[in-house]
Enzyme design. Structure first.
Site, PDB file in Angstrom:
ATOM      1  N   GLY A   1      -0.309  11.349   6.625  1.00 50.36           N
ATOM      2  CA  GLY A   1       0.791  10.440   6.275  1.00 50.36           C
ATOM      3  C   GLY A   1       0.694   9.935   4.844  1.00 50.36           C
TER       4      GLY A   1
ATOM      5  CD  GLU B   1      -3.865   5.023   6.781  1.00 52.28           C
ATOM      6  OE1 GLU B   1      -3.002   4.882   5.901  1.00 52.28           O
ATOM      7  OE2 GLU B   1      -3.593   5.356   7.936  1.00 52.28           O
TER       8      GLU B   1
END
Ligand code: G6Q
Length: 547
Positions: A272, A358
Site C-alpha cells: 500500500g 510502517e
C-alpha cells in the site's frame, strides 16, 4: 515482551562503528570543517538530477568507510538484487516486493511465478491513460450527460497518502478547471466536507482499496453511492458513470456494483505505501495527465537504476539510509525531521511518515528474533519557512539530537519578486546555524550582557543533509519518493527486519470490528473488555442518545 531470542547485527563493522563512535561523539562539526577546507565540496553526491550535500553530518572518512563495510556485511548488494529479481522477500506475507516493476520500461522483464509482470503493468497504465484522457477531455460524461469536473478519491493509508501528496505536490501541472478531493477518515465529517459544494452529476468517485474490504473506505464508498444516487434520482445505472475502482480484488469490486471494466488493477506484490505509482495514482493521472504521470514514473525509474547499479559510496539512497542508521543506533537519535522548502511539498512529510514508520517500525528480525538495537526512527516535519517559527527552537537549542533533511529547489514554480531567494537563504542559514552554532565568545562580542549569554548560545553540531534539485517537476517528485523508498530499504536490510509487512496496522483493522456492534446494538451488550474499555463503552452508549 517476546520469547524470541535476541538478535544483534554484531558484524565486525557494527562493532567497529561502536568503537569509532566513542572517538567521534565529542568532535564538533566546526573542527571537522576547519580540518578539511574542501569538506563542503567533497562530501557531496549528484545523481539523476538530485544533489546531496552530506558534509554537515557528524562523520569522517573513516565513518563512511565503516558504514559502507556494514552495508556489505549485511548483504545489501544481494538484497537489492533479490528485490529487483522478484524474490519473495516479504517473508511474513510470502510476497515479492516489486514496486520497482511499476516504473520499469516496456523493454524490461521481471518474472514472478513464471510470468513477466511488466506487460501487465503497461496494460494497466494504458487503460488508466485512456480513461484519464476521456475524463479530462469531457468525452466521459456523467449519467445526466454533464461533464465530470470533480474527482473524489476514496481510500485510506497507502490508498490515500500517496494520491493526496502527489496531487498537492504536482498541483502546478494539474487541470485547474477540475476539482480534486480526498476522503479517507471514517469520521463522517471528512465525506460531508469533501462533497458539500459538489454537484453529483459532475462528480466521479475513485474507490481506491487494494483489498476492497477496508472498513473506512467501504463505509465512505457506500455513503458516496447513496449521496450520488440521492442527487441523481435514485437510478442505479448511474453508478457505472460515477464510480470506478482501483483494487486487486475483482470479486469485491463487482459485489459493490462497479463493473470490472471500470476497475484498474494492481497486484499483491505492491505494498500500500509503495503504490502511488500504480493504479492507485489514477486521481493523480486525471489531475496531471498521462504524459506527466509517465514522466513521474521515469523519475522513479532513474532513481531505481541509480540505487541498483551505483557503488555504495556514491549511492544516494544507500548513503542516506546509512546516515540515519548511524544517528539512530549510535547517537541514540529518536527522530528525523524532513523539512521541504517548497510549499507544494506540504504533505511530503506525512507521506514519508507512513513510508518510513510502517516499513521500519519493527522489533523482530526476519527470523522472528527480538532485536537488541533500535530500528525505525520517528519521521516528522513541515515545510519551511513555517516550521522555523515553531519547532525549530527545539532542534537548535533543545536537549535532543534531531538529524534534519532540508529539501530545496534552484527554481520556483511561482517566481514572485525576491521570494525564492529569501526562501533558499533560509535553507542555507538554518543548516549552517545547526552545524556551527554560536559560541559564548561570539555572543559576548555582540554586546550581550553576561547573564543573557547562556540563553543565546547555540551549541551547534546538529547534523543535516541538504537535498537540492532544479525544480519540482513530476519527474523530480518520482526521484525524491524513490530516494526515500530505497533509503528505507537500506535501513531495513541492515536491521534485518521485514520492511514490507504491517501487522500493527492489520491489528487496528480487526480490533474495532469487535466493538462496533457493542456500540450499535439496541440492547445493553455483555462487555468483556478490561474495566476501562467497558466503562468507556458504557459511558458512550449512555451519552450518545442524550440531549
Ligand atoms: C500500507 C498499509 C495500509 C493500507 C490501508 C488501506 O502499506 O497496508 O496503509 O494501504 O490500510 O488498505 P486498502 O488499500 O486495502 O484499503
Amino acid at each position: 515482551m517476546t520469547t524470541a531470542v535476541d538478535s544483534s547485527p554484531q558484524t565486525p563493522a557494527w562493532a567497529a562503528l561502536a568503537k569509532h563512535y566513542e572517538t567521534l561523539r565529542d568532535v564538533h562539526l566546526r573542527d571537522l570543517f576547519a580540518q578539511d577546507l574542501s569538506r563542503g565540496q567533497r562530501l557531496t553526491l549528484e545523481a539523476a538530477g538530485i544533489y546531496l550535500d552530506y558534509s554537515k553530518n557528524r562523520i569522517t572518512d573513516e565513518t563512511l568507510r565503516l558504514l559502507m563495510r556494514l552495508a556489505e556485511e549485511a548483504g545489501l548488494r544481494e538484497r537489492i538484487d533479490a528485490m529487483f529479481r522478484g524474490d519473495k522477500i516479504n517473508v511474513s506475507e510470502r510476497r515479492a516486493v516489486l514496486h520497482v516493476a511499476l516504473r520499469a520500461p516496456k523493454s524490461e522483464s521481471i518474472i514472478v511465478e513464471g510470468q513477466d509482470v511488466v506487460p501487465a503493468v503497461h496494460a494497466v497504465l494504458d487503460k488508466m491513460a485512456g480513461f484519464s484522457t476521456r475524463v479530462r477531455s469531457g468525452t466521459w460524461r456523467g449519467h445526466t450527460g454533464k461533464r465530470i469536473v470533480n474527482v473524489v478519491n476514496v481510500g485510506i493509508g497507502g490508498s490515500d497518502l500517496g494520491p493526496v501528496m502527489a496531487y498537492e505536490a504536482l498541483k502546478h501541472y494539474s487541470d485547474r478547471s477540475m476539482t480534486f478531493r480526498f476522503v479517507s477518515n471514517v469520521d463522517g465529517t471528512d465525506f460531508a466536507e469533501a462533497v458539500r459544494d459538489l454537484d453529483p452529476a459532475e462528480t466521479l468517485f475513485v474507490i481506491s482499496s487494494k483489498t476492497f474490504t477496508t472498513l473506512e473506505t467501504m463505509t465512505n464508498a457506500h455513503t458516496a453511492r447513496a449521496w450520488m444516487l440521492a442527487g441523481l434520482g435514485g437510478d442505479e445505472t448511474a453508478v457505472a458513470k460515477h464510480f470506478v475502482a482501483v483494487s486487486t480484488n475483482a470479486a469485491e469490486v463487482s459485489k459493490f456494483g462497479i463493473d470490472t471494466a471500470n476497475m484498474f488493477e494492481f497486484w499483491d506484490w505492491v505494498g500500500g505505501r509503495y503504490s502511488m505509482d500504480s493504479a492507485i495514482g489514477l486521481s493523480t493521472m486525471i489531475a496531471i495527465g498521462p504524459e506527466n504521470f509517465r514522466s513521474m514514473l521515469s523519475g522513479f525509474h532513474s532513481m531505481d537504476v541509480h540505487f541498483r547499479t551505483t557503488p555504495f559510496e556514491k549511492n544516494i539512497p544507500v548513503l542516506m539510509g546509512l546516515l540515519t542508521l548511524w544517528y539512530t543506533d549510535f547517537f541514540d537519535a529518536q527522530t528525523v525531521a524532513v523539512l521541504p522548502y517548497e510549499q507544494y511539498l506540504k504533505r511530503f512529510p506525512a507521506y514519508l511518515q507512513q513510508l518510513t514508520m510502517e516499513s521500519n517500525g519493527k522489533h523482530v528480525t526476519l527470523e522472528g528474533a527480538h532485536v537488541d538495537y533500535e530500528t525505525g526512527p520517528v519521521y516528522w516535519g513541515e515545510p519551511g519557512t513555517n516550521g522555523q517559527h515553531s519547532f525549530y527552537q527545539l532542534i537548535h537549542q533543545g536537549t535532543r539530537l534531531i538529524p534534519c533533511d532540508f529539501i530545496g529547489f534552484s527554481k520556483s514554480l511561482n517566481p514572485l519578486g525576491r521570494h525564492h531567494d529569501m526562501l533558499m537563504a533560509n535553507v542555507f542559514a538554518q543548516a549552517e546555524a545547526l552545524a556551527f552554532g554560536k559560541t559564548a565568545e561570539q555572543v559576548k562580542a555582540e554586546g550581550t550582557p553576561d547573564w543573557l549569554v547562556p540563553h543565546r548560545v547555540f551549541e551547534g553540531n546538529r547534523p543535516s543533509n541538504t537535498i537540492l534539485a532544479d525544480k519540482l517537476t513530476p519527474e523530480v517528485l518520482g526521484k525524491l519518493v524513490a530516494l526515500y523508498e530505497h533509503s528505507v530499504f537500506t535501513q531495513g536490510t541492515i536491521w534485518q527486519i521485514n520492511s514490507f509487512d504491517q501487522w500493527g496496522v492489520e491489528l487496528g483493522k480487526a480490533l474495532a470490528q469487535r466493538i462496533i456492534p457493542e456500540l450499535e446494538g439496541p440492547s445493553e451488550p455483555a462487555l468483556s473488555h478490561d474495566s476501562s474499555t467497558n466503562n468507556l463503552i458504557e459511558r458512550y452508549r449512555r451519552e450518545k442518545e442524550g440531549a
